[in-house]
Design an enzyme around this catalytic site. Structure first.
Site, mmCIF file in Angstrom:
data_model
loop_
_atom_site.group_PDB
_atom_site.id
_atom_site.type_symbol
_atom_site.label_atom_id
_atom_site.label_comp_id
_atom_site.label_asym_id
_atom_site.label_seq_id
_atom_site.Cartn_x
_atom_site.Cartn_y
_atom_site.Cartn_z
ATOM 1 N N ARG A 1 24.013 31.808 48.885
ATOM 2 C CA ARG A 1 24.773 32.961 48.392
ATOM 3 C C ARG A 1 26.250 32.607 48.247
ATOM 4 O O ARG A 1 26.830 31.946 49.120
ATOM 5 C CB ARG A 1 24.615 34.161 49.334
ATOM 6 C CG ARG A 1 23.196 34.640 49.403
ATOM 7 C CD ARG A 1 23.018 36.071 49.879
ATOM 8 N NE ARG A 1 21.583 36.327 50.072
ATOM 9 C CZ ARG A 1 20.724 36.591 49.096
ATOM 10 N NH1 ARG A 1 21.145 36.665 47.848
ATOM 11 N NH2 ARG A 1 19.443 36.782 49.356
ATOM 12 N N ASP A 2 26.839 33.072 47.133
ATOM 13 C CA ASP A 2 28.270 32.874 46.909
ATOM 14 C C ASP A 2 29.033 33.721 47.920
ATOM 15 O O ASP A 2 28.686 34.865 48.195
ATOM 16 C CB ASP A 2 28.633 33.287 45.471
ATOM 17 C CG ASP A 2 30.004 32.759 45.067
ATOM 18 O OD1 ASP A 2 30.071 31.885 44.191
ATOM 19 O OD2 ASP A 2 31.012 33.228 45.638
ATOM 20 N N ILE A 3 30.111 33.152 48.479
ATOM 21 C CA ILE A 3 30.901 33.831 49.509
ATOM 22 C C ILE A 3 31.712 34.986 48.915
ATOM 23 O O ILE A 3 32.118 35.901 49.648
ATOM 24 C CB ILE A 3 31.812 32.803 50.224
ATOM 25 C CG1 ILE A 3 32.174 33.271 51.623
ATOM 26 C CG2 ILE A 3 33.044 32.469 49.397
ATOM 27 C CD1 ILE A 3 32.819 32.196 52.480
ATOM 28 N N HIS B 1 27.623 23.168 40.156
ATOM 29 C CA HIS B 1 26.825 24.277 40.673
ATOM 30 C C HIS B 1 26.525 25.230 39.535
ATOM 31 O O HIS B 1 27.381 25.502 38.694
ATOM 32 C CB HIS B 1 27.559 25.004 41.805
ATOM 33 C CG HIS B 1 29.000 25.295 41.515
ATOM 34 N ND1 HIS B 1 29.985 24.329 41.622
ATOM 35 C CD2 HIS B 1 29.609 26.413 41.082
ATOM 36 C CE1 HIS B 1 31.147 24.855 41.286
ATOM 37 N NE2 HIS B 1 30.958 26.121 40.943
ATOM 38 N N HIS C 1 25.819 28.964 38.648
ATOM 39 C CA HIS C 1 25.918 30.340 39.152
ATOM 40 C C HIS C 1 24.707 31.118 38.639
ATOM 41 O O HIS C 1 24.408 31.076 37.432
ATOM 42 C CB HIS C 1 27.163 31.035 38.609
ATOM 43 C CG HIS C 1 28.466 30.487 39.100
ATOM 44 N ND1 HIS C 1 29.180 31.080 40.117
ATOM 45 C CD2 HIS C 1 29.187 29.417 38.715
ATOM 46 C CE1 HIS C 1 30.305 30.397 40.320
ATOM 47 N NE2 HIS C 1 30.333 29.375 39.485
ATOM 48 N N VAL D 1 35.332 24.370 42.637
ATOM 49 C CA VAL D 1 34.656 23.444 43.549
ATOM 50 C C VAL D 1 34.071 22.326 42.686
ATOM 51 O O VAL D 1 33.264 22.583 41.782
ATOM 52 C CB VAL D 1 33.554 24.133 44.369
ATOM 53 C CG1 VAL D 1 32.859 23.119 45.268
ATOM 54 C CG2 VAL D 1 34.125 25.288 45.201
HETATM 55 P P1 AMP Z 1 33.528 27.743 40.372
HETATM 56 O O1 AMP Z 1 34.759 28.619 40.291
HETATM 57 O O2 AMP Z 1 32.633 27.815 39.186
HETATM 58 O O3 AMP Z 1 33.877 26.334 40.785
HETATM 59 O O4 AMP Z 1 32.682 28.379 41.546
HETATM 60 C C1 AMP Z 1 32.901 28.103 42.891
HETATM 61 C C2 AMP Z 1 32.241 29.204 43.644
HETATM 62 O O5 AMP Z 1 32.096 28.776 44.996
HETATM 63 C C3 AMP Z 1 33.049 30.511 43.671
HETATM 64 O O6 AMP Z 1 32.279 31.549 43.099
HETATM 65 C C4 AMP Z 1 33.316 30.722 45.154
HETATM 66 O O7 AMP Z 1 33.269 32.077 45.528
HETATM 67 C C5 AMP Z 1 32.212 29.906 45.814
HETATM 68 N N1 AMP Z 1 32.512 29.438 47.152
HETATM 69 C C6 AMP Z 1 33.663 28.876 47.598
HETATM 70 N N2 AMP Z 1 33.570 28.596 48.913
HETATM 71 C C7 AMP Z 1 32.314 28.986 49.294
HETATM 72 C C8 AMP Z 1 31.615 28.979 50.534
HETATM 73 N N3 AMP Z 1 32.166 28.506 51.650
HETATM 74 N N4 AMP Z 1 30.347 29.475 50.557
HETATM 75 C C9 AMP Z 1 29.775 29.972 49.440
HETATM 76 N N5 AMP Z 1 30.386 30.016 48.244
HETATM 77 C C10 AMP Z 1 31.635 29.540 48.175
#
Ligand code: AMP
Ligand code: ZN
Length: 114
Positions: free
Chosen positions: A29-31, A100, A102, A96
């Site tokens: 799950r996204d945080i 990944h 979404h 990140v």
């Molecule tokens: P992006 O902006 O496409 O690189 O997506 C990175 C995603 O990682 C964002 O939607 C963040 O909310 C998510 N994210 C960052 N840190 C964490 C974490 N510790 N656990 C889960 N999701 C995270």
């Protein structure tokens, strides 16, 4: 990759809220969820951006989408519909740098995205 957050999820150094895992893929799950269902699907192998994919990764990318469809079914959003997005680099909003997918669902999605 030692300084990569998502590699730490894969190694178990940090535990995300996992919803699906197999030999090649992890989904959690996204945080900071942007929809009632917001799951990130990652390859266990570190790949920084979509630009870094090689021909050898073609099957792995297919597995990300297969996992997304499985999770969508598991979450009960497969029939209503959902969106999958992979951001690449700064202008797309990638924050990140471990690729990944979404998976977003549980509400109506706007098109085109902002
Ligand atoms: P992006 O902006 O496409 O690189 O997506 C990175 C995603 O990682 C964002 O939607 C963040 O909310 C998510 N994210 C960052 N840190 C964490 C974490 N510790 N656990 C889960 N999701 C995270
Ligand atoms: Zn990584």
């Amino acid at each position: 990759m030692s300084d990569c957050l998502f590699c730490k999820f894969v190694s178990g150094e940090i535990s995300p809220q996992t919803v699906y895992e197999d030999d090649d893929v992890l989904a959690f799950r996204d945080i900071n969820p942007q929809a009632p269902c917001h799951v990130l699907i990652i390859p266990k192998k570190h790949i920084s951006t979509l630009n870094d994919l090689t021909e050898q990764d073609a099957e792995l990318v297919g597995k990300l989408y297969l996992a997304a469809a499985k999770v969508a079914k598991q979450e009960g959003i497969d029939e209503a519909g959902y969106r999958t997005v992979m951001n690449c680099n700064e202008q797309a909003g990638q924050t990140v740098f471990h690729i990944h997918l979404h998976l977003l669902g549980g509400r109506r999605m706007n098109w085109p995205p902002g």
